[in-house]
Write a protein that holds these residues in place. Sequence first.
Motif, mmCIF file in Angstrom:
data_model
loop_
_atom_site.group_PDB
_atom_site.id
_atom_site.type_symbol
_atom_site.label_atom_id
_atom_site.label_comp_id
_atom_site.label_asym_id
_atom_site.label_seq_id
_atom_site.Cartn_x
_atom_site.Cartn_y
_atom_site.Cartn_z
ATOM 1 N N SER A 83 0.806 -1.229 0.000
ATOM 2 C CA SER A 83 0.000 0.000 0.000
ATOM 3 C C SER A 83 0.835 1.275 0.000
ATOM 4 O O SER A 83 0.320 2.351 -0.233
ATOM 5 C CB SER A 83 -0.910 0.016 1.227
ATOM 6 N N ILE A 84 2.125 1.191 0.267
ATOM 7 C CA ILE A 84 2.893 2.434 0.355
ATOM 8 C C ILE A 84 3.808 2.564 -0.848
ATOM 9 O O ILE A 84 4.460 1.608 -1.262
ATOM 10 C CB ILE A 84 3.672 2.526 1.695
ATOM 11 N N GLN A 85 3.843 3.768 -1.423
ATOM 12 C CA GLN A 85 4.604 3.961 -2.647
ATOM 13 C C GLN A 85 5.997 4.522 -2.431
ATOM 14 O O GLN A 85 6.616 4.991 -3.356
ATOM 15 C CB GLN A 85 3.834 4.895 -3.583
ATOM 16 N N TRP A 86 6.500 4.490 -1.229
ATOM 17 C CA TRP A 86 7.859 4.964 -0.986
ATOM 18 C C TRP A 86 8.867 4.030 -1.634
ATOM 19 O O TRP A 86 8.659 2.823 -1.724
ATOM 20 C CB TRP A 86 8.154 4.965 0.509
ATOM 21 N N ASN A 87 10.008 4.619 -2.016
ATOM 22 C CA ASN A 87 11.165 3.802 -2.318
ATOM 23 C C ASN A 87 11.980 3.759 -1.030
ATOM 24 O O ASN A 87 12.400 4.796 -0.518
ATOM 25 C CB ASN A 87 12.012 4.436 -3.424
ATOM 26 N N PHE A 88 12.181 2.602 -0.527
ATOM 27 C CA PHE A 88 12.821 2.469 0.784
ATOM 28 C C PHE A 88 13.912 1.416 0.676
ATOM 29 O O PHE A 88 13.651 0.298 0.216
ATOM 30 C CB PHE A 88 11.759 2.062 1.812
ATOM 31 N N LYS A 89 15.135 1.778 1.056
ATOM 32 C CA LYS A 89 16.208 0.793 0.976
ATOM 33 C C LYS A 89 17.321 1.092 1.961
ATOM 34 O O LYS A 89 17.495 2.248 2.385
ATOM 35 C CB LYS A 89 16.768 0.751 -0.441
ATOM 36 N N PRO A 90 18.093 0.069 2.315
ATOM 37 C CA PRO A 90 19.244 0.306 3.194
ATOM 38 C C PRO A 90 20.365 0.972 2.414
ATOM 39 O O PRO A 90 20.492 0.769 1.202
ATOM 40 C CB PRO A 90 19.655 -1.110 3.634
ATOM 41 N N GLN A 91 21.187 1.785 3.086
ATOM 42 C CA GLN A 91 22.312 2.433 2.412
ATOM 43 C C GLN A 91 23.583 1.594 2.497
ATOM 44 O O GLN A 91 24.589 1.930 1.899
ATOM 45 C CB GLN A 91 22.547 3.833 3.001
ATOM 46 N N GLN A 92 23.518 0.517 3.248
ATOM 47 C CA GLN A 92 24.629 -0.431 3.265
ATOM 48 C C GLN A 92 24.005 -1.811 3.334
ATOM 49 O O GLN A 92 22.978 -1.977 3.990
ATOM 50 C CB GLN A 92 25.599 -0.167 4.431
ATOM 51 N N SER A 93 24.585 -2.757 2.642
ATOM 52 C CA SER A 93 23.969 -4.086 2.652
ATOM 53 C C SER A 93 24.355 -4.841 3.911
ATOM 54 O O SER A 93 23.637 -5.736 4.358
ATOM 55 C CB SER A 93 24.392 -4.877 1.420
ATOM 56 N N GLU A 94 25.507 -4.435 4.497
ATOM 57 C CA GLU A 94 25.957 -5.147 5.687
ATOM 58 C C GLU A 94 26.883 -4.251 6.497
ATOM 59 O O GLU A 94 27.399 -3.246 5.998
ATOM 60 C CB GLU A 94 26.731 -6.402 5.304
ATOM 61 N N ILE A 95 27.071 -4.637 7.751
ATOM 62 C CA ILE A 95 28.045 -3.946 8.586
ATOM 63 C C ILE A 95 28.577 -4.977 9.575
ATOM 64 O O ILE A 95 27.834 -5.852 10.027
ATOM 65 C CB ILE A 95 27.390 -2.723 9.270
ATOM 66 N N THR A 141 28.404 0.260 20.238
ATOM 67 C CA THR A 141 27.288 0.858 19.509
ATOM 68 C C THR A 141 27.655 1.038 18.038
ATOM 69 O O THR A 141 28.810 1.242 17.689
ATOM 70 C CB THR A 141 26.898 2.226 20.103
ATOM 71 N N ALA A 142 26.649 0.943 17.202
ATOM 72 C CA ALA A 142 26.886 1.018 15.756
ATOM 73 C C ALA A 142 25.784 1.826 15.088
ATOM 74 O O ALA A 142 24.644 1.875 15.556
ATOM 75 C CB ALA A 142 26.917 -0.389 15.158
ATOM 76 N N LEU A 143 26.146 2.447 13.993
ATOM 77 C CA LEU A 143 25.220 3.294 13.251
ATOM 78 C C LEU A 143 25.046 2.718 11.859
ATOM 79 O O LEU A 143 25.996 2.201 11.265
ATOM 80 C CB LEU A 143 25.810 4.707 13.161
ATOM 81 N N ALA A 144 23.830 2.782 11.343
ATOM 82 C CA ALA A 144 23.576 2.337 9.974
ATOM 83 C C ALA A 144 22.461 3.208 9.407
ATOM 84 O O ALA A 144 21.733 3.856 10.157
ATOM 85 C CB ALA A 144 23.163 0.871 9.947
ATOM 86 N N VAL A 194 19.693 4.181 12.010
ATOM 87 C CA VAL A 194 19.429 3.233 13.083
ATOM 88 C C VAL A 194 20.682 3.201 13.944
ATOM 89 O O VAL A 194 21.770 2.951 13.431
ATOM 90 C CB VAL A 194 19.194 1.803 12.541
ATOM 91 N N PHE A 195 20.536 3.430 15.226
ATOM 92 C CA PHE A 195 21.666 3.426 16.146
ATOM 93 C C PHE A 195 21.413 2.284 17.120
ATOM 94 O O PHE A 195 20.403 2.273 17.829
ATOM 95 C CB PHE A 195 21.745 4.783 16.851
ATOM 96 N N PHE A 196 22.296 1.307 17.140
ATOM 97 C CA PHE A 196 21.982 0.077 17.860
ATOM 98 C C PHE A 196 23.228 -0.538 18.482
ATOM 99 O O PHE A 196 24.359 -0.094 18.239
ATOM 100 C CB PHE A 196 21.329 -0.931 16.904
#
Lengths: 93, 171
Positions: free
Chosen positions: B56-68, B75-78, B130-132
């Motif tokens: 239902s949502i028309q956003w283009n949404f994707k990760p900027q890195q495939s892995e880390i 702590t890590a940022l992605a 995402v900060f995790f």
Amino acid sequence: MSTAMNFSSKSFTPRPPDKGAFPLDHFGECSAFKERFMECLRHSGYESAACRQSAMAYLECRMDRQLMANEPLEKLGFKDLINEKSEEKPEKS
Amino acid sequence: MVGLSYAAVPLYRLYCQATGLGGTAGTGGGAERIERMEPVRDRRIRVTFNADTHASIQWNFKPQQSEIWVVPGETALAFYKAKNPTDKPIIGISTYNVVPFEAGQYFNKIQCFCFEEQRLNPQEEVDMPVFFYIDPEFAEDPKMAKVDLITLSYTFFEAKEGQKLPLPGYQ
């Protein structure tokens, strides 16, 4: 989190983030910091530990622009980087 | 899987209302734990990133890195990225999933973009951080001994304008 012995439960319960949601950076105020961080990741083979300075700089950018609640960097897991910084520079700029 | 994720939003709401865990930002336990924890350098873990959007949502949404690559206790940022390619503002709301399920209890998000309505104006594109961290106890759990890959998946849904989503705590 304590390690519960979940013998049968295979379900995942999403949990809220500790500090809630990041406000969106609608104006890209911290995009340059993000780019620097991503560049570091690309060069380091996506090694998080190698890019913690850049990660810290990004979060500081957010805090400076009210895109993140102000928090001492030690409480965000950067205490070793802070100690390094204060050793190098007697005055924090 | 989609069905499960879809149900997660109302389920999370119920869970939060019952346990009152929402909105406990900056509790002593969380911040102190982060300040005190030490990285477990000999347990490198690959975290990969998935991005999904509900039909239902028309956003283009994707990760900027495939892995880390991370270690527990650090702590890590992605980043993810979302773009609204339409000519109308769209409000999205996301939930997340962690695989393997058993690793999810050790996956702690300090801050991210989930569980709260996010509005993108027409043609707008934003970074979504995402900060995790992965809890150091992960390294002590024998059930996690063979786990060296964790996948984080976010799914965005469209939130209708005017729809009241009583997600606790986050304003």
